[in-house]
Design a protein around this motif. Structure first.
Motif, PDB file in Angstrom:
ATOM      1  N   ILE A 293      24.785  24.305   6.653  1.00  0.00           N
ATOM      2  CA  ILE A 293      24.646  23.115   5.722  1.00  0.00           C
ATOM      3  C   ILE A 293      24.542  24.165   4.250  1.00  0.00           C
ATOM      4  O   ILE A 293      23.932  25.271   4.115  1.00  0.00           O
ATOM      5  N   LEU A 294      25.328  23.444   3.088  1.00  0.00           N
ATOM      6  CA  LEU A 294      25.615  23.939   2.199  1.00  0.00           C
ATOM      7  C   LEU A 294      25.451  23.044   1.193  1.00  0.00           C
ATOM      8  O   LEU A 294      25.363  21.814   1.391  1.00  0.00           O
ATOM      9  N   VAL A 295      24.875  23.287  -0.192  1.00  0.00           N
ATOM     10  CA  VAL A 295      24.592  22.573  -1.278  1.00  0.00           C
ATOM     11  C   VAL A 295      25.768  23.082  -2.461  1.00  0.00           C
ATOM     12  O   VAL A 295      25.487  24.099  -2.513  1.00  0.00           O
ATOM     13  N   ILE A 296      26.748  22.308  -2.863  1.00  0.00           N
ATOM     14  CA  ILE A 296      27.593  22.747  -3.788  1.00  0.00           C
ATOM     15  C   ILE A 296      27.476  21.738  -5.174  1.00  0.00           C
ATOM     16  O   ILE A 296      26.937  20.807  -4.981  1.00  0.00           O
ATOM     17  N   ASP A 297      27.936  22.300  -6.162  1.00  0.00           N
ATOM     18  CA  ASP A 297      28.016  21.577  -7.444  1.00  0.00           C
ATOM     19  C   ASP A 297      29.284  20.958  -7.701  1.00  0.00           C
ATOM     20  O   ASP A 297      30.262  21.124  -6.902  1.00  0.00           O
ATOM     21  N   HIS A 298      29.615  20.338  -8.799  1.00  0.00           N
ATOM     22  CA  HIS A 298      30.795  19.640  -9.249  1.00  0.00           C
ATOM     23  C   HIS A 298      31.987  20.667  -9.382  1.00  0.00           C
ATOM     24  O   HIS A 298      33.137  20.250  -8.850  1.00  0.00           O
ATOM     25  N   GLU A 299      31.731  21.955  -9.380  1.00  0.00           N
ATOM     26  CA  GLU A 299      32.882  23.030  -9.467  1.00  0.00           C
ATOM     27  C   GLU A 299      33.067  23.884  -8.288  1.00  0.00           C
ATOM     28  O   GLU A 299      33.838  24.729  -8.123  1.00  0.00           O
TER      29      GLU A 299
ATOM     30  N   ASP B 211      24.354  12.858  -9.962  1.00  0.00           N
ATOM     31  CA  ASP B 211      25.131  14.228 -10.848  1.00  0.00           C
ATOM     32  C   ASP B 211      24.384  15.677 -10.135  1.00  0.00           C
ATOM     33  O   ASP B 211      24.444  16.239 -10.845  1.00  0.00           O
ATOM     34  N   ALA B 212      24.088  15.597  -8.917  1.00  0.00           N
ATOM     35  CA  ALA B 212      23.393  16.544  -8.379  1.00  0.00           C
ATOM     36  C   ALA B 212      24.317  17.296  -7.208  1.00  0.00           C
ATOM     37  O   ALA B 212      23.590  18.231  -6.748  1.00  0.00           O
ATOM     38  N   GLY B 213      25.645  17.119  -7.147  1.00  0.00           N
ATOM     39  CA  GLY B 213      26.441  17.841  -6.358  1.00  0.00           C
ATOM     40  C   GLY B 213      26.530  17.171  -5.095  1.00  0.00           C
ATOM     41  O   GLY B 213      26.520  16.025  -4.861  1.00  0.00           O
ATOM     42  N   ALA B 214      26.719  17.919  -3.841  1.00  0.00           N
ATOM     43  CA  ALA B 214      26.965  17.326  -2.639  1.00  0.00           C
ATOM     44  C   ALA B 214      26.359  18.057  -1.479  1.00  0.00           C
ATOM     45  O   ALA B 214      26.346  19.433  -1.668  1.00  0.00           O
ATOM     46  N   THR B 215      26.076  17.655  -0.476  1.00  0.00           N
ATOM     47  CA  THR B 215      25.597  18.283   0.786  1.00  0.00           C
ATOM     48  C   THR B 215      26.940  18.288   1.718  1.00  0.00           C
ATOM     49  O   THR B 215      27.645  17.582   1.910  1.00  0.00           O
ATOM     50  N   VAL B 216      26.958  19.407   2.388  1.00  0.00           N
ATOM     51  CA  VAL B 216      28.017  19.899   3.283  1.00  0.00           C
ATOM     52  C   VAL B 216      27.457  20.243   4.474  1.00  0.00           C
ATOM     53  O   VAL B 216      26.670  21.163   4.478  1.00  0.00           O
ATOM     54  N   ILE B 217      27.979  19.634   5.650  1.00  0.00           N
ATOM     55  CA  ILE B 217      27.438  19.882   6.878  1.00  0.00           C
ATOM     56  C   ILE B 217      28.537  20.468   7.860  1.00  0.00           C
ATOM     57  O   ILE B 217      29.727  19.879   8.126  1.00  0.00           O
ATOM     58  N   LEU B 218      28.634  21.571   8.550  1.00  0.00           N
ATOM     59  CA  LEU B 218      29.426  22.194   9.175  1.00  0.00           C
ATOM     60  C   LEU B 218      29.002  22.188  10.634  1.00  0.00           C
ATOM     61  O   LEU B 218      28.010  22.968  10.958  1.00  0.00           O
ATOM     62  N   ARG B 219      29.882  21.987  11.598  1.00  0.00           N
ATOM     63  CA  ARG B 219      29.395  21.828  12.957  1.00  0.00           C
ATOM     64  C   ARG B 219      30.465  22.635  13.683  1.00  0.00           C
ATOM     65  O   ARG B 219      31.545  22.100  13.685  1.00  0.00           O
ATOM     66  N   ASP B 220      30.145  23.541  14.494  1.00  0.00           N
ATOM     67  CA  ASP B 220      31.213  24.357  15.271  1.00  0.00           C
ATOM     68  C   ASP B 220      31.439  23.666  16.511  1.00  0.00           C
ATOM     69  O   ASP B 220      30.537  23.453  17.600  1.00  0.00           O
TER      70      ASP B 220
END
Length: 384
Positions: A48-54, A127-136
Motif C-alpha cells: 500500500i502506497l500513498v502518492i502525491d500528484h508528482e 486534491d489529496a493524491g492517490a492510493t496505490v495497492i500492489l498485489r504479488d
C-alpha cells in the motif's frame, strides 16, 4: 492543495489555543493512533502506497517496501521510476485538481526480483493524491497443474451456477410466448392476427439467440482449446472484428477511429483467441456508449511491446466496478453475464500480454494491451 493548507492552518490555530499540558496530551494521542494504524497496515500482505500528484511517496507499508525494494531514503524517489511500465500519461491529468482516473493493471517487474504484480490506483479526492495497492501474483502464475485443475473446477462450478441463473429469463420469455402463440392458434373465436404471431416468433428467435450467446460464452471460457501460435497482424485482426461487428456498431451510433504508427503490428499469437478478446473489449466499449459516441483504437510499437489501446467515450467505471471487473461472472451491465472479461484476461495470459484499464466515471474507459515483441530488456532501478 489549498484545502489541505486551510485544514492545517485551522489545526495549527486550534493547537495554539491550547495550554501546554493539553497540547502534549493531544500529540500523545495522535502518536498513539498513528502507531495503531502503522501496525495494521504493516500486517497487510498487499503493498500500500500513498502518492502525491508528482508521484512522490507520501506513505508506504512494509509489504510495498519489500515488493519494490525501496531504499531507506525515498525523499527523491518517484513511483514512475519504480514502475516505468505504467502509462502515467493516461492516468495523470494536466490539471492536478481534476485527478479522477482509476486504473487496474498487471505488471512485470525485475527489481529487486522478477515478480508479477497487480497494480490498482484510485485517487483520494480533494486534491489529496492517490492510493496505490500492489498485489504479488507471481506464485499464482507458478501454480502446479493440480492446483490449476482444482481452481478450474471451482471456476466451472461458479460459472455453471451463474449460467443456470442467466438462462432463466430467456427460458421464461420463450415459454410465455409459445403458450400465447399456441392459445391464439387454437382459439377459433379469437384467431391470432398474423402480425402478432410474427412478433411472438421474432421474440422467441431473439431469446434463442440470447441463450446461444450465453452458452457459447460459457463453453468458450471453460474450454478455450490449445492456442495455435503463428504470425498475426494485430491491425488486420482488429479490422476483421470491426467488420463483423459493423451492424451493432452502426445501430448504436458509434463512430470508430483507428490510428496506427508506421511500425510493424505483427506478433506471434492465436488469431481466433485474439479475435475473441478484441470482440469482448469492443463490445464492452460500444455498450458503454448507450447514446452514441466515439471508439478510438490506437496501435503502436515501443522498444519492448506492440501496444493496442481501445478508448471509448462512454459512462466510465467507478473504482469499485474497476476493482471487480475481472471477477468471474460478476457484471454491472443489464443483461450481461460477466464472462467476457474472463475471456479477455485468459487470452492475455495465454499470449504473455500485459493489460490495464484506466477509467473515470462519465469520462470513458481506456483498455490497453501490451504484447511482448521478444526484445524486452531487464531494467535497473534508477539511482537517487
Amino acid at each position: 492543495m489549498a484545502g489541505r493548507k486551510k485544514f492545517f492552518d485551522r489545526l495549527s490555530e486550534r493547537f495554539e489555543s491550547l495550554d501546554a499540558t493539553s497540547r502534549q496530551a493531544g500529540l500523545a494521542l495522535l502518536m498513539k493512533e498513528r502507531g495503531f494504524f502503522e501496525t495494521v497496515f504493516n500486517c497487510i500482505e498487499d503493498g500500500i502506497l500513498v502518492i502525491d500528484h508528482e508521484l512522490h511517496l507520501r506513505y508506504f507499508n512494509r509489504a510495498a517496501k519489500e515488493l519494490l525494494g525501496l531504499p531507506e531514503n525515498t525523499s527523491n524517489l518517484r513511483l514512475n521510476q519504480l514502475l516505468p511500465d505504467v502509462d502515467w500519461q493516461q492516468i495523470l491529468p494536466e490539471d492536478a485538481g481534476s485527478w479522477n482516473r482509476t486504473t487496474r493493471q498487471e505488471l512485470q517487474i525485475f527489481y529487486p526480483e522478477l515478480r508479477f504484480l497487480q497494480f490498482y490506483l484510485a485517487p483520494l479526492g480533494n486534491d489529496a493524491g492517490a492510493t496505490v495497492i500492489l498485489r504479488d501474483v507471481t506464485e499464482s502464475r507458478r501454480r502446479a497443474t493440480s492446483d490449476l485443475e482444482r481452481e478450474t473446477v471451482k471456476a466451472v462450478s461458479h460459472l455453471a451456477a451463474g449460467v443456470a441463473h442467466e438462462i432463466g429469463n430467456p427460458l421464461n420469455c420463450l415459454s410465455m410466448n409459445l403458450q400465447l402463440l399456441e392459445r391464439g392458434l387454437d382459439d377459433p373465436d379469437e384467431p391470432l392476427a398474423p402480425l402478432e404471431a410474427i412478433r411472438m416468433i421474432r421474440r422467441c428467435e431473439s431469446e434463442v439467440e440470447r441463450l446461444d450467446s450465453i452458452i457459447h460464452s460459457f463453453l468458450t471460457a471453460i474450454r478455450p482449446g490449445k492456442a495455435d501460435f503463428m504470425p498475426v497482424d494485430l491491425r488486420e485482426t482488429v479490422f476483421d472484428v470491426l467488420n463483423f461487428m459493423r451492424p451493432e456498431i452502426e445501430a448504436r451510433r458509434v463512430s470508430v477511429k483507428c490510428q496506427w504508427d508506421g511500425g510493424s503490428q505483427q506478433i506471434s499469437g492465436d488469431a481466433a483467441q485474439l479475435k475473441q478478446a478484441f470482440y469482448n473489449i469492443i463490445r464492452n466499449a460500444v455498450q458503454a456508449m448507450s447514446n452514441g459516441g466515439v471508439l478510438e483504437i490506437f496501435g503502436y510499437s515501443t522498444a519492448e511491446f506492440r501496444v493496442l489501446e481501445f478508448s471509448d467515450s462512454g459512462r466510465g467505471m467507478s473504482p469499485d466496478d474497476l476493482r471487480e471487473m475481472f471477477v468471474p461472472f460478476r457484471t454491472t451491465k443489464a443483461g450481461g453475464n460477466g464472462i467476457g472479461t474472463m475471456i479477455i484476461e485468459r487470452v492475455c495470459r495465454e499470449h504473455g500480454a500485459e493489460f490495464g484499464v484506466v477509467s473515470a466515471e462519465e469520462r470513458g474507459t481506456v483498455f490497453q494491451l501490451k504484447f511482448p515483441n521478444g526484445r524486452r530488456r531487464m531494467r535497473m532501478l534508477p539511482g537517487n
